[in-house]
Design a protein around this motif. Structure first.
Motif, PDB file in Angstrom:
ATOM      1  N   TRP A  62      -7.355   2.821   2.435  1.00 55.28           N
ATOM      2  CA  TRP A  62      -7.295   2.470   1.013  1.00 55.28           C
ATOM      3  C   TRP A  62      -8.508   1.698   0.513  1.00 55.28           C
ATOM      4  CZ3 TRP A  62      -2.435   2.199   3.705  1.00 55.28           C
ATOM      5  CH2 TRP A  62      -1.499   3.132   3.266  1.00 55.28           C
TER       6      TRP A  62
ATOM      7  N   LEU B 111      -3.668  -5.798  -5.842  1.00 53.16           N
ATOM      8  CA  LEU B 111      -3.476  -5.444  -4.443  1.00 53.16           C
ATOM      9  C   LEU B 111      -4.828  -5.292  -3.767  1.00 53.16           C
ATOM     10  CD1 LEU B 111      -1.929  -4.411  -1.949  1.00 53.16           C
ATOM     11  CD2 LEU B 111      -1.839  -2.154  -3.048  1.00 53.16           C
ATOM     12  N   ASP B 112      -5.062  -6.074  -2.723  1.00 52.88           N
ATOM     13  CA  ASP B 112      -6.222  -5.890  -1.866  1.00 52.88           C
ATOM     14  C   ASP B 112      -5.909  -6.465  -0.493  1.00 52.88           C
ATOM     15  OD1 ASP B 112      -6.827  -8.690  -1.790  1.00 52.88           O
ATOM     16  OD2 ASP B 112      -7.847  -8.501  -3.708  1.00 52.88           O
ATOM     17  N   SER B 113      -6.825  -6.286   0.441  1.00 53.09           N
ATOM     18  CA  SER B 113      -6.563  -6.656   1.834  1.00 53.09           C
ATOM     19  C   SER B 113      -6.429  -8.161   2.032  1.00 53.09           C
ATOM     20  CB  SER B 113      -7.684  -6.112   2.737  1.00 53.09           C
ATOM     21  OG  SER B 113      -8.946  -6.619   2.336  1.00 53.09           O
TER      22      SER B 113
ATOM     23  N   ILE C 274      -1.776  -1.995  -9.138  1.00 56.18           N
ATOM     24  CA  ILE C 274      -0.611  -1.180  -8.804  1.00 56.18           C
ATOM     25  C   ILE C 274       0.380  -1.082  -9.949  1.00 56.18           C
ATOM     26  CG2 ILE C 274       0.849  -3.005  -7.834  1.00 56.18           C
ATOM     27  CD1 ILE C 274       1.484  -1.083  -5.540  1.00 56.18           C
TER      28      ILE C 274
ATOM     29  N   MET D 257      -5.592   0.083   7.359  1.00 62.35           N
ATOM     30  CA  MET D 257      -5.329   0.037   5.916  1.00 62.35           C
ATOM     31  C   MET D 257      -6.618  -0.045   5.116  1.00 62.35           C
ATOM     32  SD  MET D 257      -1.851  -2.265   5.461  1.00 62.35           S
ATOM     33  CE  MET D 257      -2.357  -3.608   6.527  1.00 62.35           C
TER      34      MET D 257
ATOM     35  N   HIS E 159      -6.700  -2.941  -6.252  1.00 57.99           N
ATOM     36  CA  HIS E 159      -5.961  -1.872  -6.916  1.00 57.99           C
ATOM     37  C   HIS E 159      -4.971  -2.490  -7.895  1.00 57.99           C
ATOM     38  CE1 HIS E 159      -7.368   1.146  -3.975  1.00 57.99           C
ATOM     39  NE2 HIS E 159      -7.220   0.180  -3.087  1.00 57.99           N
TER      40      HIS E 159
ATOM     41  N   LEU F 127       1.704   1.876  -3.515  1.00 56.45           N
ATOM     42  CA  LEU F 127       0.552   2.476  -4.191  1.00 56.45           C
ATOM     43  C   LEU F 127       0.457   3.964  -3.876  1.00 56.45           C
ATOM     44  CD1 LEU F 127      -2.121   2.174  -5.807  1.00 56.45           C
ATOM     45  CD2 LEU F 127      -3.235   1.646  -3.625  1.00 56.45           C
TER      46      LEU F 127
ATOM     47  N   TYR G  43       0.830  -1.213   0.000  1.00 58.29           N
ATOM     48  CA  TYR G  43       0.000   0.000   0.000  1.00 58.29           C
ATOM     49  C   TYR G  43       0.866   1.265   0.000  1.00 58.29           C
ATOM     50  CZ  TYR G  43      -4.558  -2.234   0.598  1.00 58.29           C
ATOM     51  OH  TYR G  43      -5.719  -2.941   0.403  1.00 58.29           O
TER      52      TYR G  43
END
Length: 290
Positions: free
Chosen positions: A110, A212-214, A117, A106, A115, A47, A44
């Motif tokens: 975000w 990109l994610d949690s 990236i 986070m 995302h 990003l 993150y």
């Protein structure tokens, strides 16, 4: 051949993450169960840097990696230093609580959405054909290379440098190391900084290779069995443990059921704990104190 490449790539991911677990445990005997969240934070940060400061991939990665080191140092100075002298269980529970808090922050900052990236960084991530029918993405190939370089640098640092020898001394006998004039808090902070750096590097490369994610934090959690299977105080063991976990996971995905991919690392971990609780290359006397 493609199966072997998939195993190597996945093993490189786990090895790059699991060396962070090993570094902190080897030096301070603390299990950092927030390592997956710190890995995710590194992605993150990349990003944020690429979106707000510079889209140049080299500059963005350098800045994000530098910020990750600062984060690792701050985590120790502001949080984990207070755990010095406390029970191991208290330190482990502190890392769990911190990881849950960090993950929530986070998501708030975000959002839980995915995302891409690689797009703001201008990375194409094209496929490279190594052999007929065997391909690897350019970012995955970079990840394998980075893992090799990181481990080579860590082995050289711990064996040859003055600070590396101090870290080894602090891990083997902290009381004697302190009596010899080694400042333990500096050593522990250095271990946290290096650990967060390696984890964040893995997170950035994983995010560039996919999305990109949690939920990416699960990869960091799955790397923990690799560190434990190899031995929590052995960097070489982390490599072997990562190969074992990755091989079992890829073969399970290919021949049994892809839905079992998240289960396999922990099944292997349970089997290892039943047979050899201190891991393949771990030190039994040290792990008995956990």
């Amino acid at each position: 051949m493609q199966t072997a490449i998939n195993i190597i790539v996945l093993a490189s991911i786990y090895a790059l993450i699991s060396c962070g677990y090993v570094l902190i445990y080897k030096v301070s005997r603390v299990l950092n169960l927030a390592h997956g969240e710190l890995m995710l934070l590194g992605a993150y940060l990349l990003l944020a840097v690429s979106s707000n400061i510079s889209p140049d991939p080299w500059l963005a990665v350098t800045l994000a990696a530098g910020l990750s080191i600062v984060v690792g140092l701050l985590v120790y100075v502001l949080l984990m230093r207070k755990m010095t002298g406390e029970s191991v269980l208290a330190a482990v529970l502190t890392t769990i609580a911190f990881g849950i808090l960090l993950r929530g922050v986070m998501i708030l900052v975000w959002s839980p959405q995915q995302h891409n990236i690689a797009k703001p960084l201008g990375i194409a991530n094209s496929a490279i054909e190594i052999l007929p029918g065997a391909r690897i993405s350019s970012v995955a190939a970079t990840l394998v290379l980075v893992t090799v370089l990181v481990y080579a640098a860590l082995f050289a640092f711990l064996r040859l440098s003055r600070w590396g020898m101090r870290m080894r001394a602090a891990g083997q006998n902290p009381l004697l190391a302190a009596q010899r004039g080694i400042e333990l808090h500096i050593i522990y902070a250095l271990a946290w900084g290096l650990s967060t750096f390696t984890g964040a590097t893995a997170g950035m490369l994983i995010a560039m290779d996919s999305r990109l994610d949690s939920t990416m934090v699960m990869i960091g959690l799955k790397a923990f069995p690799a560190a434990l299977v190899g031995g929590l105080d052995s960097l070489f063991g982390a490599i072997i443990g990562s190969l074992i976990i990755a091989g079992a996971e890829v073969l399970m995905i290919q021949w049994v059921n892809p839905l079992l991919s998240d289960v396999v690392p922990f099944f292997v971990l349970i089997a290892m704990l039943a047979i050899r609780p201190w891991g393949l290359f771990g030190t039994r006397e040290k792990l008995d104190r956990v």
